[in-house]
Structures are given as C-alpha cells and as structure tokens.
Design a protein around this motif. Sequence first.
Motif, PDB file in Angstrom:
ATOM      1  N   GLY A   1      -3.912   2.646  -6.640  1.00 52.20           N
ATOM      2  CA  GLY A   1      -4.004   1.383  -7.367  1.00 52.20           C
ATOM      3  C   GLY A   1      -3.917   1.651  -8.858  1.00 52.20           C
ATOM      4  O   GLY A   1      -4.916   1.606  -9.563  1.00 52.20           O
ATOM      5  N   TRP A  61       0.199   2.545  -5.295  1.00 50.50           N
ATOM      6  CA  TRP A  61      -0.921   2.738  -4.357  1.00 50.50           C
ATOM      7  C   TRP A  61      -0.853   4.149  -3.780  1.00 50.50           C
ATOM      8  O   TRP A  61      -1.258   5.091  -4.417  1.00 50.50           O
ATOM      9  CB  TRP A  61      -0.928   1.632  -3.304  1.00 50.50           C
ATOM     10  N   ALA A  96       0.812  -1.222   0.000  1.00 51.88           N
ATOM     11  CA  ALA A  96       0.000   0.000   0.000  1.00 51.88           C
ATOM     12  C   ALA A  96       0.843   1.268   0.000  1.00 51.88           C
ATOM     13  O   ALA A  96       0.410   2.311  -0.494  1.00 51.88           O
ATOM     14  CB  ALA A  96      -0.938   0.000   1.195  1.00 51.88           C
TER      15      ALA A  96
END
Length: 182
Positions: A158, A90, A85
């Motif tokens: 993403g 991300w 993440a």
Amino acid sequence: MKRIALLLVAALFALPALAAPKKIDASKSYIRFVSKQMNVPVEGKFKTLDGTVDFDPKKPEATKAEFEVDLGSIDMGTTEGETEAKRPLWFNVPQFPKGKFTVSSVKAAGPNKFEAAGALTIKGITQNITTSFTLNDAGTTRTVEGQFTLKRLQFKIGEKQWADTETVADDVLVKYRFVLPL
C-alpha cells in the motif's frame, strides 16, 4: 560380519530420511488475514501455499521450517479487490510473486504452546517477526495454529496514496493453520 556392516550402512542412510522435513498438507492448511479499510474489517486469504517443517516439540530449538505463499492467489471475495492487491502499489505480484517466512528459532511457551521467530519477506523486503502458535497432534496429523500482526507499511504494502493509515490501517492480523503428517 559382512551382513552386519551392510545393515549399519543401510541404517546410516536411513537416518536422514527419518529426519526429513515434512511438507504441509496445503489442502487442509491456510493463511488468512484481516485488515481495516476506513475502520471496516476486510478479510481475505491466500489459496496457494507451501511449507516444510522439521519440528520436535521436545526439542523446539532444533526446528527448521519454511513457508511460502503465492501472493497472486489472494482471495478477497471481489475481483476488483484482488486485481488491485496484485498491482505494484500493493503486493506487486509480477515482480514479487511469493512471500516467504523462514523460522530461525522456536521456544516453548507452555503446554502445547510455542513462539517462533524468523524472517518474513514480502516485496523483496525482509523483516524479523515473532509469532505464537499452538500444537495439536490428533491421529496421523499435527496441526499448528497461530497468528501475528503484520505492519504492512514495513513491507511497502500500500504505497503512495495507500500509505495513509486513516484509509487503510497499518496493522494486518495474519492467522494461519498448517496441517502436517505425523
């Protein structure tokens, strides 16, 4: 006469201090989220957040509030997920370590219910969002709780292969609770 003038000057200097925004109690506050990966809910939270709020429920239109979250403090329950993440596809934490929400307007939506609008910035991208929240005053604290749905692709959360919404849904439910001193 001199004493009255001094008291008036002291009162004028005290007024801004009384109206100063209040810092949230970060130890009692949270920002959590639920996304879906291959249609399976994935929950997480951010461990480090900050915010200041100047809010009077009788004058919601005069609200000034700003919240900031350390995106590197993401907690998804797995080291692998948290490491991923933080990467450029991300949140790109090395380049964009913070997310920020600045409230531009608040309006009443019922007893102890309000709607706030403002600018949310993540990864250097700013989008206007609206969120509903409830207000609860108890003892010496005020609690603000609410939620909103974030469209992750609007913020490039993403990218590339992760932009496929069949794998990771575009909608992310964000839930928050901010505790402030009264």
